[in-house]
Scaffold this motif. Structure first.
Motif, PDB file in Angstrom:
ATOM      1  N   VAL A 141      86.378 125.987  36.589  1.00  0.00           N
ATOM      2  CA  VAL A 141      85.524 126.620  35.577  1.00  0.00           C
ATOM      3  C   VAL A 141      84.272 125.826  35.216  1.00  0.00           C
ATOM      4  O   VAL A 141      83.406 126.364  34.543  1.00  0.00           O
ATOM      5  N   TYR A 142      84.156 124.590  35.668  1.00  0.00           N
ATOM      6  CA  TYR A 142      83.051 123.783  35.145  1.00  0.00           C
ATOM      7  C   TYR A 142      81.674 124.345  35.481  1.00  0.00           C
ATOM      8  O   TYR A 142      80.728 124.155  34.730  1.00  0.00           O
ATOM      9  N   LYS A 143      81.544 125.078  36.569  1.00  0.00           N
ATOM     10  CA  LYS A 143      80.229 125.635  36.917  1.00  0.00           C
ATOM     11  C   LYS A 143      79.801 126.709  35.924  1.00  0.00           C
ATOM     12  O   LYS A 143      78.609 126.937  35.734  1.00  0.00           O
ATOM     13  N   ASP A 144      80.765 127.370  35.311  1.00  0.00           N
ATOM     14  CA  ASP A 144      80.458 128.423  34.344  1.00  0.00           C
ATOM     15  C   ASP A 144      80.510 127.928  32.905  1.00  0.00           C
ATOM     16  O   ASP A 144      80.126 128.663  31.993  1.00  0.00           O
ATOM     17  N   ALA A 145      80.995 126.730  32.703  1.00  0.00           N
ATOM     18  CA  ALA A 145      81.092 126.190  31.341  1.00  0.00           C
ATOM     19  C   ALA A 145      79.701 125.782  30.867  1.00  0.00           C
ATOM     20  O   ALA A 145      78.885 125.295  31.656  1.00  0.00           O
ATOM     21  N   PRO A 146      79.421 125.980  29.596  1.00  0.00           N
ATOM     22  CA  PRO A 146      78.130 125.514  29.090  1.00  0.00           C
ATOM     23  C   PRO A 146      78.107 123.995  29.123  1.00  0.00           C
ATOM     24  O   PRO A 146      79.158 123.349  29.076  1.00  0.00           O
ATOM     25  N   PRO A 147      76.924 123.405  29.235  1.00  0.00           N
ATOM     26  CA  PRO A 147      76.864 121.944  29.274  1.00  0.00           C
ATOM     27  C   PRO A 147      77.367 121.348  27.969  1.00  0.00           C
ATOM     28  O   PRO A 147      77.271 121.970  26.913  1.00  0.00           O
ATOM     29  N   MET A 148      77.920 120.167  28.083  1.00  0.00           N
ATOM     30  CA  MET A 148      78.389 119.472  26.889  1.00  0.00           C
ATOM     31  C   MET A 148      77.173 118.884  26.177  1.00  0.00           C
ATOM     32  O   MET A 148      76.366 118.200  26.803  1.00  0.00           O
ATOM     33  N   PRO A 149      77.022 119.149  24.892  1.00  0.00           N
ATOM     34  CA  PRO A 149      75.943 118.479  24.169  1.00  0.00           C
ATOM     35  C   PRO A 149      76.172 116.969  24.234  1.00  0.00           C
ATOM     36  O   PRO A 149      77.318 116.507  24.206  1.00  0.00           O
ATOM     37  N   LYS A 150      75.112 116.224  24.362  1.00  0.00           N
ATOM     38  CA  LYS A 150      75.242 114.768  24.491  1.00  0.00           C
ATOM     39  C   LYS A 150      76.072 114.175  23.357  1.00  0.00           C
ATOM     40  O   LYS A 150      76.860 113.271  23.575  1.00  0.00           O
ATOM     41  N   ASN A 151      75.909 114.703  22.149  1.00  0.00           N
ATOM     42  CA  ASN A 151      76.650 114.140  21.011  1.00  0.00           C
ATOM     43  C   ASN A 151      78.113 114.569  20.988  1.00  0.00           C
ATOM     44  O   ASN A 151      78.889 114.094  20.176  1.00  0.00           O
ATOM     45  N   ALA A 152      78.518 115.487  21.891  1.00  0.00           N
ATOM     46  CA  ALA A 152      79.915 115.923  21.942  1.00  0.00           C
ATOM     47  C   ALA A 152      80.763 115.002  22.815  1.00  0.00           C
ATOM     48  O   ALA A 152      81.991 115.029  22.732  1.00  0.00           O
ATOM     49  N   PRO A 158      85.194 106.580  29.151  1.00  0.00           N
ATOM     50  CA  PRO A 158      84.714 106.013  30.417  1.00  0.00           C
ATOM     51  C   PRO A 158      84.050 107.072  31.296  1.00  0.00           C
ATOM     52  O   PRO A 158      84.419 108.251  31.253  1.00  0.00           O
ATOM     53  N   THR A 159      83.099 106.653  32.099  1.00  0.00           N
ATOM     54  CA  THR A 159      82.426 107.592  33.006  1.00  0.00           C
ATOM     55  C   THR A 159      83.373 108.107  34.081  1.00  0.00           C
ATOM     56  O   THR A 159      83.074 109.098  34.734  1.00  0.00           O
ATOM     57  N   THR A 160      84.515 107.460  34.253  1.00  0.00           N
ATOM     58  CA  THR A 160      85.509 107.956  35.215  1.00  0.00           C
ATOM     59  C   THR A 160      86.152 109.260  34.746  1.00  0.00           C
ATOM     60  O   THR A 160      86.799 109.935  35.536  1.00  0.00           O
ATOM     61  N   HIS A 161      85.964 109.609  33.500  1.00  0.00           N
ATOM     62  CA  HIS A 161      86.462 110.882  32.975  1.00  0.00           C
ATOM     63  C   HIS A 161      85.438 111.954  33.346  1.00  0.00           C
ATOM     64  O   HIS A 161      84.673 112.449  32.514  1.00  0.00           O
ATOM     65  N   TRP A 162      85.450 112.333  34.616  1.00  0.00           N
ATOM     66  CA  TRP A 162      84.450 113.213  35.219  1.00  0.00           C
ATOM     67  C   TRP A 162      84.329 114.555  34.519  1.00  0.00           C
ATOM     68  O   TRP A 162      83.279 115.187  34.535  1.00  0.00           O
ATOM     69  N   TRP A 163      85.411 115.034  33.899  1.00  0.00           N
ATOM     70  CA  TRP A 163      85.424 116.369  33.307  1.00  0.00           C
ATOM     71  C   TRP A 163      84.376 116.540  32.234  1.00  0.00           C
ATOM     72  O   TRP A 163      83.864 117.630  32.038  1.00  0.00           O
ATOM     73  N   TRP A 164      84.038 115.471  31.519  1.00  0.00           N
ATOM     74  CA  TRP A 164      83.005 115.568  30.486  1.00  0.00           C
ATOM     75  C   TRP A 164      81.631 115.827  31.105  1.00  0.00           C
ATOM     76  O   TRP A 164      80.773 116.445  30.478  1.00  0.00           O
ATOM     77  N   TYR A 165      81.407 115.304  32.287  1.00  0.00           N
ATOM     78  CA  TYR A 165      80.091 115.325  32.904  1.00  0.00           C
ATOM     79  C   TYR A 165      79.951 116.397  33.986  1.00  0.00           C
ATOM     80  O   TYR A 165      78.881 116.573  34.549  1.00  0.00           O
ATOM     81  N   ALA A 166      81.019 117.130  34.280  1.00  0.00           N
ATOM     82  CA  ALA A 166      81.004 118.108  35.361  1.00  0.00           C
ATOM     83  C   ALA A 166      80.086 119.309  35.095  1.00  0.00           C
ATOM     84  O   ALA A 166      79.373 119.717  35.998  1.00  0.00           O
ATOM     85  N   PRO A 167      80.085 119.900  33.891  1.00  0.00           N
ATOM     86  CA  PRO A 167      79.165 121.028  33.694  1.00  0.00           C
ATOM     87  C   PRO A 167      77.723 120.561  33.913  1.00  0.00           C
ATOM     88  O   PRO A 167      77.356 119.450  33.534  1.00  0.00           O
ATOM     89  N   GLU A 168      76.962 121.430  34.532  1.00  0.00           N
ATOM     90  CA  GLU A 168      75.564 121.101  34.784  1.00  0.00           C
ATOM     91  C   GLU A 168      74.905 120.721  33.464  1.00  0.00           C
ATOM     92  O   GLU A 168      74.997 121.452  32.474  1.00  0.00           O
ATOM     93  N   GLN A 169      74.280 119.581  33.444  1.00  0.00           N
ATOM     94  CA  GLN A 169      73.657 119.101  32.208  1.00  0.00           C
ATOM     95  C   GLN A 169      72.269 119.731  32.058  1.00  0.00           C
ATOM     96  O   GLN A 169      71.276 119.207  32.531  1.00  0.00           O
ATOM     97  N   ARG A 170      72.245 120.908  31.463  1.00  0.00           N
ATOM     98  CA  ARG A 170      70.980 121.583  31.218  1.00  0.00           C
ATOM     99  C   ARG A 170      70.856 121.766  29.709  1.00  0.00           C
ATOM    100  O   ARG A 170      71.848 121.871  29.009  1.00  0.00           O
ATOM    101  N   GLU A 171      69.660 121.801  29.277  1.00  0.00           N
ATOM    102  CA  GLU A 171      69.445 121.959  27.839  1.00  0.00           C
ATOM    103  C   GLU A 171      69.687 123.409  27.436  1.00  0.00           C
ATOM    104  O   GLU A 171      69.293 124.344  28.129  1.00  0.00           O
ATOM    105  N   MET A 172      70.366 123.589  26.345  1.00  0.00           N
ATOM    106  CA  MET A 172      70.570 124.914  25.756  1.00  0.00           C
ATOM    107  C   MET A 172      70.268 124.797  24.278  1.00  0.00           C
ATOM    108  O   MET A 172      70.632 123.804  23.644  1.00  0.00           O
ATOM    109  N   THR A 173      69.622 125.797  23.762  1.00  0.00           N
ATOM    110  CA  THR A 173      69.414 125.810  22.320  1.00  0.00           C
ATOM    111  C   THR A 173      70.748 126.144  21.659  1.00  0.00           C
ATOM    112  O   THR A 173      71.676 126.630  22.312  1.00  0.00           O
TER     113      THR A 173
END
Length: 189
Positions: A141-152, A158-173
């Motif tokens: 589902v990560y391709k369809d998940a909204p990006p995680m806000p940086k503050n979330a 750790p950066t090894t927890h890939w799931w936090w960073y998997a959604p495409e990091q694009r800005e959303m209002t």
């Protein structure tokens, strides 16, 4: 009491609280419901605090031993299965609204596994594949998940927890993010 001593005292109280969550309760005791999930998340808080304030190695070793001992009880093993089952459900709903919750629970499981006790030894046989099932669901589902806000994303994860960073990091209002999560039935017609 110095600031350091206050932080150490706080960590000791957190350790006691986590152990109290795991202590067997009498069947039907409504005042003290099973709290395995709270204990797991409390252990992660202890880990986070230990990154800022050193913990006496003997105190940490005693905590880990007691934590592991209590996690091996049937009630807490079942609670772990429920916690991971909820994480899997959230992951499966990740494209809609479950992704942040799934990331949090998945990180809790990984930190408990890495820092306190191997989860594989605690899971009942039917639950042995839950971690892999969660990872597979997050990957699906990560391709369809909204990006995680940086503050979330917790800064101590750790950066090894890939799931936090998997959604495409694009800005959303905020409006775009809300529209991604909130829909009405007319959208399905």
């Amino acid at each position: 009491m110095t600031g350091f001593q206050e932080r150490r005292s706080h960590i000791s109280r957190e350790m006691e609280r986590v152990i109290d969550y795991l202590v067997d309760r009498k069947r039907g005791d409504k005042k003290r419901p099973p709290a395995t999930g709270a204990a797991l998340e409390g252990a992660v808080e202890i880990h986070r605090l230990s990154l800022e304030t050193p913990i006496d190695p003997a105190e940490m070793a005693a905590f880990k031993a007691r934590f592991t001992e209590l996690m091996r009880t049937d009630g807490n093993r079942a609670g772990l299965g429920r916690y991971l089952g909820t994480c899997e459900r959230d992951a499966l709903c990740g494209a809609v609204d479950g992704y942040p919750s799934a990331c949090w629970s998945r990180s809790v499981a990984q930190i408990v596994n890495d820092e306190f006790t191997p989860l594989e030894l605690l899971l009942f046989e039917p639950d042995k594949d839950l971690i892999q099932d969660i990872d597979d669901a997050l990957k699906d589902v990560y391709k369809d998940a909204p990006p995680m806000p940086k503050n979330a994303i917790p800064d101590w994860v750790p950066t090894t927890h890939w799931w936090w960073y998997a959604p495409e990091q694009r800005e959303m209002t905020d409006w775009e993010r809300r529209m991604h999560f909130e829909y009405d039935w007319d959208d399905w017609r």
